[in-house]
Design an enzyme around this catalytic site. Sequence first.
Site: not given
Length: 369
Positions: A165, A236, A139, A116, A260
């Site tokens: 994402t 995603k 992100y 992440s 999510h």
Amino acid sequence: MAQSPLTVIPPDIVCAADYERYAQRYIEASAWAYLQGGAADEMTLATNCDAWASLKLWPRMLADVAHGHTRCNLFGDELAHPIILAPVATQRLFHPEGELASVLAAGVMGGAAVVSTQASVTLEEVTKQAHGPLWFQLYWQGGRDATLALVKRAEAAGYRALVLTVDAPVSGVRNREQRAGFSVPSSAAQVNVKMLTLPVLQQGMSTVFDGLMPLAPQWHDVEWLAKQTHLPIILKGVLHPKDARLAIEAGAAGIVVSNHGGRVLDSALPTLDALAGVVLAVDGAIPVLVDGGIRRGTDIVKAIALGASAVMIGRPYVHALATAGALGVAHLIRLLREELEVAMALTGCKTLECISSEYLHTAANFNGA
């Protein structure tokens, strides 16, 4: 107060649900609320799991499945199985070694993990612990320059793909964690990025539309990003077939059908219900993965029967991480892979490529049997 993680796997842990049952002993109450919670009334959180459970397998008998296997190839890497560790933020909340333990387990078990953006270990440090391919979950950082700087760090560190994402430019209200008074402690701080600075809002302006959304990416940003990196970009958070086609046009190399984990938009459809439509829209052009509610090897068979190339798991491996660190995550992956092998053997499928919708008991299949 949370107990210290285990160093030996108890004999009564035989499936993912057992790890969830154990994990609460090893996670502080507020962190547990954060992990387990979903958006608003948590309807999507619940329906993700329910949808997989409600779909039934339709096995075939006396098939030759000797010497079968679960191997798959994704973005140039051959993996021993199609179980990918999804990106989960701030894993040192759940175990002192956090992401280091998770990626170690994934690699040792012949699989891949997604790290992440909001990891509690630097993206460079994580790669030193890896024994298998790592993908970096990205992100959007409010603009192109900051986003590209993070991408170049991931490239230099040796990540094999970028997982952008796209479904969380605005987070849903997570009532359960709010009631628990959750905040990330300094020991699990997100060390790869700084908090975004929101624009100063004038009276009457919207925090969402005037504050957050001007910082969110759009399709032209995905197209731009695909031209800035040699890494495959996997989007995603795609649920709609039209978005799947737009993803291909923008240069995406893969898609993850995801809501999510039910943490963003409550009442979004469960990922199982979205999967077949996205697969049909993609028409084999790029791989489609799926997450959200995957808890069993039989769920993996169902996902692949609907057209997925692989699945991602999130909460289940965090439960295992909290319970027994890298050992727990490796054991969970082994359990899921063994469940997958048994389900394949009992439905008559020798390899992942053999699995098709023929093995699902649906109205369409039943009527045409």
